[in-house]
Write a protein that holds these residues in place. Structure first.
Motif, PDB file in Angstrom:
ATOM      1  N   SER A  33      41.284  -1.363  -9.112  1.00  0.00           N
ATOM      2  CA  SER A  33      40.438  -0.927 -10.226  1.00  0.00           C
ATOM      3  C   SER A  33      40.288  -2.039 -11.264  1.00  0.00           C
ATOM      4  O   SER A  33      39.197  -2.273 -11.792  1.00  0.00           O
ATOM      5  CB  SER A  33      41.038   0.326 -10.866  1.00  0.00           C
ATOM      6  OG  SER A  33      40.289   0.709 -11.984  1.00  0.00           O
ATOM      7  N   PHE A  34      41.381  -2.734 -11.538  1.00  0.00           N
ATOM      8  CA  PHE A  34      41.310  -3.859 -12.480  1.00  0.00           C
ATOM      9  C   PHE A  34      40.359  -4.938 -11.961  1.00  0.00           C
ATOM     10  O   PHE A  34      39.519  -5.445 -12.712  1.00  0.00           O
ATOM     11  CB  PHE A  34      42.691  -4.474 -12.732  1.00  0.00           C
ATOM     12  CG  PHE A  34      42.596  -5.792 -13.437  1.00  0.00           C
ATOM     13  CD1 PHE A  34      42.372  -5.845 -14.800  1.00  0.00           C
ATOM     14  CD2 PHE A  34      42.670  -6.979 -12.723  1.00  0.00           C
ATOM     15  CE1 PHE A  34      42.234  -7.069 -15.452  1.00  0.00           C
ATOM     16  CE2 PHE A  34      42.536  -8.197 -13.366  1.00  0.00           C
ATOM     17  CZ  PHE A  34      42.322  -8.246 -14.729  1.00  0.00           C
ATOM     18  N   PHE A  35      40.489  -5.316 -10.699  1.00  0.00           N
ATOM     19  CA  PHE A  35      39.623  -6.361 -10.142  1.00  0.00           C
ATOM     20  C   PHE A  35      38.153  -5.944 -10.207  1.00  0.00           C
ATOM     21  O   PHE A  35      37.279  -6.760 -10.476  1.00  0.00           O
ATOM     22  CB  PHE A  35      40.030  -6.720  -8.715  1.00  0.00           C
ATOM     23  CG  PHE A  35      41.350  -7.425  -8.625  1.00  0.00           C
ATOM     24  CD1 PHE A  35      41.723  -8.388  -9.553  1.00  0.00           C
ATOM     25  CD2 PHE A  35      42.238  -7.125  -7.609  1.00  0.00           C
ATOM     26  CE1 PHE A  35      42.930  -9.045  -9.472  1.00  0.00           C
ATOM     27  CE2 PHE A  35      43.466  -7.775  -7.519  1.00  0.00           C
ATOM     28  CZ  PHE A  35      43.813  -8.735  -8.443  1.00  0.00           C
ATOM     29  N   HIS A  36      37.897  -4.670  -9.953  1.00  0.00           N
ATOM     30  CA  HIS A  36      36.526  -4.164 -10.067  1.00  0.00           C
ATOM     31  C   HIS A  36      36.007  -4.363 -11.490  1.00  0.00           C
ATOM     32  O   HIS A  36      34.913  -4.890 -11.701  1.00  0.00           O
ATOM     33  CB  HIS A  36      36.480  -2.683  -9.672  1.00  0.00           C
ATOM     34  CG  HIS A  36      35.147  -2.064  -9.896  1.00  0.00           C
ATOM     35  ND1 HIS A  36      34.841  -1.383 -11.057  1.00  0.00           N
ATOM     36  CD2 HIS A  36      34.031  -2.041  -9.133  1.00  0.00           C
ATOM     37  CE1 HIS A  36      33.594  -0.972 -10.994  1.00  0.00           C
ATOM     38  NE2 HIS A  36      33.082  -1.345  -9.832  1.00  0.00           N
ATOM     39  N   ASP A  37      36.789  -3.934 -12.470  1.00  0.00           N
ATOM     40  CA  ASP A  37      36.378  -4.080 -13.871  1.00  0.00           C
ATOM     41  C   ASP A  37      36.239  -5.548 -14.268  1.00  0.00           C
ATOM     42  O   ASP A  37      35.320  -5.912 -14.998  1.00  0.00           O
ATOM     43  CB  ASP A  37      37.366  -3.373 -14.799  1.00  0.00           C
ATOM     44  CG  ASP A  37      37.313  -1.865 -14.669  1.00  0.00           C
ATOM     45  OD1 ASP A  37      36.368  -1.337 -14.027  1.00  0.00           O
ATOM     46  OD2 ASP A  37      38.218  -1.200 -15.207  1.00  0.00           O
ATOM     47  N   ALA A  38      37.150  -6.393 -13.794  1.00  0.00           N
ATOM     48  CA  ALA A  38      37.075  -7.823 -14.096  1.00  0.00           C
ATOM     49  C   ALA A  38      35.784  -8.415 -13.542  1.00  0.00           C
ATOM     50  O   ALA A  38      35.112  -9.209 -14.212  1.00  0.00           O
ATOM     51  CB  ALA A  38      38.290  -8.547 -13.523  1.00  0.00           C
ATOM     52  N   ASP A  39      35.425  -8.016 -12.332  1.00  0.00           N
ATOM     53  CA  ASP A  39      34.172  -8.492 -11.740  1.00  0.00           C
ATOM     54  C   ASP A  39      32.960  -8.002 -12.532  1.00  0.00           C
ATOM     55  O   ASP A  39      31.994  -8.744 -12.726  1.00  0.00           O
ATOM     56  CB  ASP A  39      34.058  -8.055 -10.283  1.00  0.00           C
ATOM     57  CG  ASP A  39      35.045  -8.777  -9.373  1.00  0.00           C
ATOM     58  OD1 ASP A  39      35.565  -9.846  -9.770  1.00  0.00           O
ATOM     59  OD2 ASP A  39      35.295  -8.267  -8.266  1.00  0.00           O
ATOM     60  N   LEU A  44      28.453  -8.922 -16.231  1.00  0.00           N
ATOM     61  CA  LEU A  44      27.765  -8.632 -17.489  1.00  0.00           C
ATOM     62  C   LEU A  44      27.604  -9.891 -18.328  1.00  0.00           C
ATOM     63  O   LEU A  44      26.563 -10.108 -18.942  1.00  0.00           O
ATOM     64  CB  LEU A  44      28.520  -7.554 -18.270  1.00  0.00           C
ATOM     65  CG  LEU A  44      28.521  -6.155 -17.663  1.00  0.00           C
ATOM     66  CD1 LEU A  44      29.470  -5.240 -18.420  1.00  0.00           C
ATOM     67  CD2 LEU A  44      27.113  -5.578 -17.622  1.00  0.00           C
ATOM     68  N   ALA A  45      28.621 -10.710 -18.351  1.00  0.00           N
ATOM     69  CA  ALA A  45      28.543 -11.959 -19.113  1.00  0.00           C
ATOM     70  C   ALA A  45      27.459 -12.862 -18.542  1.00  0.00           C
ATOM     71  O   ALA A  45      26.750 -13.543 -19.290  1.00  0.00           O
ATOM     72  CB  ALA A  45      29.886 -12.670 -19.094  1.00  0.00           C
ATOM     73  N   GLY A  46      27.301 -12.848 -17.245  1.00  0.00           N
ATOM     74  CA  GLY A  46      26.275 -13.660 -16.612  1.00  0.00           C
ATOM     75  C   GLY A  46      24.866 -13.156 -16.886  1.00  0.00           C
ATOM     76  O   GLY A  46      23.899 -13.906 -16.808  1.00  0.00           O
ATOM     77  N   GLU A  47      24.761 -11.884 -17.209  1.00  0.00           N
ATOM     78  CA  GLU A  47      23.465 -11.287 -17.526  1.00  0.00           C
ATOM     79  C   GLU A  47      22.996 -11.638 -18.932  1.00  0.00           C
ATOM     80  O   GLU A  47      21.821 -11.556 -19.244  1.00  0.00           O
ATOM     81  CB  GLU A  47      23.542  -9.758 -17.397  1.00  0.00           C
ATOM     82  CG  GLU A  47      23.612  -9.265 -15.987  1.00  0.00           C
ATOM     83  CD  GLU A  47      22.303  -9.480 -15.252  1.00  0.00           C
ATOM     84  OE1 GLU A  47      21.245  -9.026 -15.724  1.00  0.00           O
ATOM     85  OE2 GLU A  47      22.346 -10.140 -14.193  1.00  0.00           O
ATOM     86  N   ASN A  65      31.749  -3.472 -24.045  1.00  0.00           N
ATOM     87  CA  ASN A  65      32.750  -2.793 -24.866  1.00  0.00           C
ATOM     88  C   ASN A  65      33.540  -1.779 -24.053  1.00  0.00           C
ATOM     89  O   ASN A  65      34.754  -1.664 -24.199  1.00  0.00           O
ATOM     90  CB  ASN A  65      32.091  -2.106 -26.063  1.00  0.00           C
ATOM     91  CG  ASN A  65      31.757  -3.062 -27.163  1.00  0.00           C
ATOM     92  OD1 ASN A  65      32.370  -4.124 -27.293  1.00  0.00           O
ATOM     93  ND2 ASN A  65      30.758  -2.725 -27.953  1.00  0.00           N
ATOM     94  N   LYS A  66      32.848  -1.042 -23.171  1.00  0.00           N
ATOM     95  CA  LYS A  66      33.524  -0.023 -22.362  1.00  0.00           C
ATOM     96  C   LYS A  66      34.428  -0.648 -21.298  1.00  0.00           C
ATOM     97  O   LYS A  66      35.533  -0.185 -21.075  1.00  0.00           O
ATOM     98  CB  LYS A  66      32.503   0.887 -21.679  1.00  0.00           C
ATOM     99  CG  LYS A  66      31.853   1.877 -22.589  1.00  0.00           C
ATOM    100  CD  LYS A  66      31.080   2.924 -21.821  1.00  0.00           C
ATOM    101  CE  LYS A  66      29.808   2.342 -21.272  1.00  0.00           C
ATOM    102  NZ  LYS A  66      28.911   3.330 -20.655  1.00  0.00           N
ATOM    103  N   THR A  67      33.951  -1.669 -20.639  1.00  0.00           N
ATOM    104  CA  THR A  67      34.646  -2.217 -19.476  1.00  0.00           C
ATOM    105  C   THR A  67      35.586  -3.364 -19.815  1.00  0.00           C
ATOM    106  O   THR A  67      36.628  -3.510 -19.190  1.00  0.00           O
ATOM    107  CB  THR A  67      33.614  -2.715 -18.436  1.00  0.00           C
ATOM    108  OG1 THR A  67      32.681  -1.673 -18.171  1.00  0.00           O
ATOM    109  CG2 THR A  67      34.283  -3.121 -17.152  1.00  0.00           C
ATOM    110  N   CYS A  68      35.241  -4.163 -20.798  1.00  0.00           N
ATOM    111  CA  CYS A  68      35.932  -5.441 -21.000  1.00  0.00           C
ATOM    112  C   CYS A  68      36.833  -5.502 -22.225  1.00  0.00           C
ATOM    113  O   CYS A  68      37.544  -6.494 -22.409  1.00  0.00           O
ATOM    114  CB  CYS A  68      34.897  -6.562 -21.104  1.00  0.00           C
ATOM    115  SG  CYS A  68      33.697  -6.572 -19.768  1.00  0.00           S
TER     116      CYS A  68
END
Length: 98
Positions: A33-39, A44-47, A65-68
């Protein structure tokens, strides 16, 4: 906080490090789950781009804000929890969050 995450994410995207093949099916559910959120955070940063419409900037900020918002703390927690698991540690160390 969002600016800090955004800045880190941009730095991460510029980093040209070798990609580590993920074997997520062998990882425990919590770390997967952490790796999913990290990805997602990295995606999002790339967007993000200063030329995108304000509406999209707001959407990206909300998602970040929700994920990171606690991604660095979660990473540190898993580094302690799985310190003896070399495969997980290798994957955790491939993500650079500040």
């Amino acid at each position: 906080m969002v600016i800090r995450i955004f800045f880190f994410a941009i730095l991460y995207c510029v980093n040209i490090s070798p990609v580590i093949a993920k074997n997520e099916e062998n990882f425990p559910e919590d770390v997967t789950s952490f790796f999913h959120d990290a990805d997602i955070c990295q995606y999002l940063a790339g967007e993000w781009d200063s030329n995108i419409p304000q509406k999209r900037k707001n959407e990206l900020s909300n998602e970040m804000n929700k994920t990171c918002s606690n991604i660095y703390k979660r990473q540190q927690y898993f580094k302690k929890k799985y310190i003896r698991n070399k495969l997980i540690m290798q994957e955790l160390n491939s993500h650079e969050f500040y």
